[in-house]
Structures are given as structure tokens and as C-alpha cells.
Write a protein that holds these residues in place. Structure first.
Motif, PDB file in Angstrom:
ATOM      1  N   PHE A 149       0.790  -1.230   0.000  1.00 31.43           N
ATOM      2  CA  PHE A 149       0.000   0.000   0.000  1.00 31.43           C
ATOM      3  C   PHE A 149       0.825   1.284   0.000  1.00 31.43           C
ATOM      4  CE2 PHE A 149       0.806  -1.015   4.396  1.00 31.43           C
ATOM      5  CZ  PHE A 149       1.064   0.209   4.969  1.00 31.43           C
ATOM      6  N   ALA A 150       2.096   1.230   0.372  1.00 34.17           N
ATOM      7  CA  ALA A 150       2.918   2.443   0.501  1.00 34.17           C
ATOM      8  C   ALA A 150       3.549   2.798  -0.843  1.00 34.17           C
ATOM      9  CB  ALA A 150       3.971   2.253   1.579  1.00 34.17           C
ATOM     10  N   THR A 151       2.716   3.184  -1.794  1.00 39.13           N
ATOM     11  CA  THR A 151       3.179   3.462  -3.161  1.00 39.13           C
ATOM     12  C   THR A 151       4.061   4.696  -3.260  1.00 39.13           C
ATOM     13  OG1 THR A 151       1.138   4.663  -3.622  1.00 39.13           O
ATOM     14  CG2 THR A 151       1.179   2.311  -4.193  1.00 39.13           C
ATOM     15  N   GLY A 152       3.999   5.579  -2.283  1.00 43.50           N
ATOM     16  CA  GLY A 152       4.830   6.784  -2.304  1.00 43.50           C
ATOM     17  C   GLY A 152       6.192   6.587  -1.676  1.00 43.50           C
ATOM     18  N   GLY A 153       6.386   5.436  -1.045  1.00 41.93           N
ATOM     19  CA  GLY A 153       7.630   5.170  -0.343  1.00 41.93           C
ATOM     20  C   GLY A 153       7.464   5.392   1.148  1.00 41.93           C
ATOM     21  N   VAL A 154       8.445   4.940   1.896  1.00 46.43           N
ATOM     22  CA  VAL A 154       8.378   5.016   3.352  1.00 46.43           C
ATOM     23  C   VAL A 154       9.788   5.148   3.909  1.00 46.43           C
ATOM     24  CG1 VAL A 154       8.376   2.495   3.579  1.00 46.43           C
ATOM     25  CG2 VAL A 154       7.415   3.873   5.390  1.00 46.43           C
ATOM     26  N   ASP A 155       9.917   5.930   4.968  1.00 47.89           N
ATOM     27  CA  ASP A 155      11.171   6.032   5.721  1.00 47.89           C
ATOM     28  C   ASP A 155      10.887   5.528   7.130  1.00 47.89           C
ATOM     29  OD1 ASP A 155      12.753   7.219   3.701  1.00 47.89           O
ATOM     30  OD2 ASP A 155      11.958   9.204   4.207  1.00 47.89           O
ATOM     31  N   MET A 156      11.820   4.740   7.683  1.00 47.70           N
ATOM     32  CA  MET A 156      11.670   4.220   9.039  1.00 47.70           C
ATOM     33  C   MET A 156      12.894   4.580   9.854  1.00 47.70           C
ATOM     34  SD  MET A 156      10.077   0.458   8.431  1.00 47.70           S
ATOM     35  CE  MET A 156       8.682   0.203   7.338  1.00 47.70           C
ATOM     36  N   PHE A 157      12.658   4.998  11.091  1.00 46.22           N
ATOM     37  CA  PHE A 157      13.723   5.389  12.006  1.00 46.22           C
ATOM     38  C   PHE A 157      13.521   4.697  13.347  1.00 46.22           C
ATOM     39  CE2 PHE A 157      12.869   8.872   9.101  1.00 46.22           C
ATOM     40  CZ  PHE A 157      14.126   9.139   8.580  1.00 46.22           C
ATOM     41  N   ILE A 158      14.588   4.158  13.910  1.00 48.78           N
ATOM     42  CA  ILE A 158      14.562   3.539  15.234  1.00 48.78           C
ATOM     43  C   ILE A 158      15.425   4.383  16.162  1.00 48.78           C
ATOM     44  CG2 ILE A 158      15.256   1.523  16.583  1.00 48.78           C
ATOM     45  CD1 ILE A 158      14.784  -0.159  14.019  1.00 48.78           C
ATOM     46  N   TYR A 159      14.876   4.698  17.341  1.00 52.02           N
ATOM     47  CA  TYR A 159      15.648   5.486  18.289  1.00 52.02           C
ATOM     48  C   TYR A 159      15.173   5.221  19.719  1.00 52.02           C
ATOM     49  CZ  TYR A 159      11.530   8.505  17.849  1.00 52.02           C
ATOM     50  OH  TYR A 159      10.240   8.976  17.818  1.00 52.02           O
ATOM     51  N   GLU A 160      16.100   5.381  20.655  1.00 49.03           N
ATOM     52  CA  GLU A 160      15.792   5.302  22.081  1.00 49.03           C
ATOM     53  C   GLU A 160      15.283   6.677  22.527  1.00 49.03           C
ATOM     54  OE1 GLU A 160      16.238   2.700  24.307  1.00 49.03           O
ATOM     55  OE2 GLU A 160      17.303   1.289  23.007  1.00 49.03           O
ATOM     56  N   THR A 161      14.453   6.695  23.554  1.00 48.45           N
ATOM     57  CA  THR A 161      13.935   7.961  24.047  1.00 48.45           C
ATOM     58  C   THR A 161      14.383   8.192  25.490  1.00 48.45           C
ATOM     59  OG1 THR A 161      11.881   6.961  24.865  1.00 48.45           O
ATOM     60  CG2 THR A 161      11.880   7.781  22.590  1.00 48.45           C
ATOM     61  N   ALA A 162      14.341   9.444  25.890  1.00 46.36           N
ATOM     62  CA  ALA A 162      14.644   9.830  27.272  1.00 46.36           C
ATOM     63  C   ALA A 162      13.745  10.981  27.653  1.00 46.36           C
ATOM     64  CB  ALA A 162      16.108  10.273  27.380  1.00 46.36           C
ATOM     65  N   ASN A 163      13.227  10.954  28.873  1.00 46.69           N
ATOM     66  CA  ASN A 163      12.447  12.080  29.371  1.00 46.69           C
ATOM     67  C   ASN A 163      13.402  13.172  29.814  1.00 46.69           C
ATOM     68  OD1 ASN A 163       9.888  10.902  29.045  1.00 46.69           O
ATOM     69  ND2 ASN A 163      10.166   9.724  30.913  1.00 46.69           N
ATOM     70  N   VAL A 164      13.111  14.395  29.439  1.00 50.30           N
ATOM     71  CA  VAL A 164      13.955  15.527  29.825  1.00 50.30           C
ATOM     72  C   VAL A 164      13.151  16.585  30.536  1.00 50.30           C
ATOM     73  CG1 VAL A 164      15.628  15.114  28.008  1.00 50.30           C
ATOM     74  CG2 VAL A 164      13.705  16.581  27.551  1.00 50.30           C
TER      75      VAL A 164
END
Length: 102
Positions: free
Chosen positions: A87-102
Motif C-alpha cells: 500500500f505504501a506506493t509513495g515510499g516510506v522512511d523508518m527510524f529507530i531510536y531510544e527515548t529519554a524524558n527531559v
């Protein structure tokens, strides 16, 4: 916590994308093991300067980055990843990251 940020670019048929995503892909993605929270954008995705080339943003939350890697190594994670190409005919970017509360 860690996040998988998915940016779906503008598809060739936005109505077909939205229908498939809502009726099919969400149910597949919710089966991914270790998924703690799943949210998607609603309405237009804009930049401070105006429109963007992004149609939808999905944010999936897991305990940590290794949980994301394990999740997408599972049969359910592989099924979700494979489904994106349907279904993603326009393309897709994926990012993985850790989070921290600040």
C-alpha cells in the motif's frame, strides 16, 4: 523506551492507502510482539513552512531498541514489514531510536 517512527510519503492514491491502512495494516501491525503503544497521525502532516511530502506518520513504542529488532525478526514483524509494500506506493522512511524524558 524506544520508538519506530514510520513516515509514509504521499501515495499515488490517498483514499486507497487510507482504506487499506485502517482496515488491514493496523491489525497486522498490532500483532507485532513487544509492541507497547501504536499511534498514527490524523489529518494533514505539515511542516512549519506548510505542506510536507508525508501522508501519514506512525509511531510504534517498544521497551528498547533490541525489542524492536527482535519484534521485526518474528513472523508477525516480518508480515507487517512485508505488508508495507502492498500500500505504501509513495515510499516510506523508518527510524529507530531510544527515548529519554527531559
Amino acid at each position: 523506551m524506544a520508538k519506530l517512527l514510520v513516515l509514509y510519503k504521499t501515495p499515488s492514491d490517498a483514499a486507497a492507502f487510507d482504506k487499506y491502512y485502517a482496515e488491514t495494516h493496523i491489525a497486522i501491525a498490532k500483532k507485532i510482539p513487544g509492541l507497547r503503544h501504536f499511534e498514527v497521525s490524523r489529518g494533514p502532516v505539515a511542516t512549519p513552512a506548510g505542506p510536507s511530502g508525508v501522508h501519514l506518520v506512525a509511531t510504534l513504542t517498544f521497551d528498547d531498541a533490541s525489542a524492536i529488532q527482535a519484534a521485526f525478526g518474528s513472523p508477525e514483524g516480518q508480515a507487517a514489514a512485508a505488508d508495507v509494500g502492498k500500500f505504501a506506493t509513495g515510499g516510506v522512511d523508518m527510524f529507530i531510536y531510544e527515548t529519554a524524558n527531559v
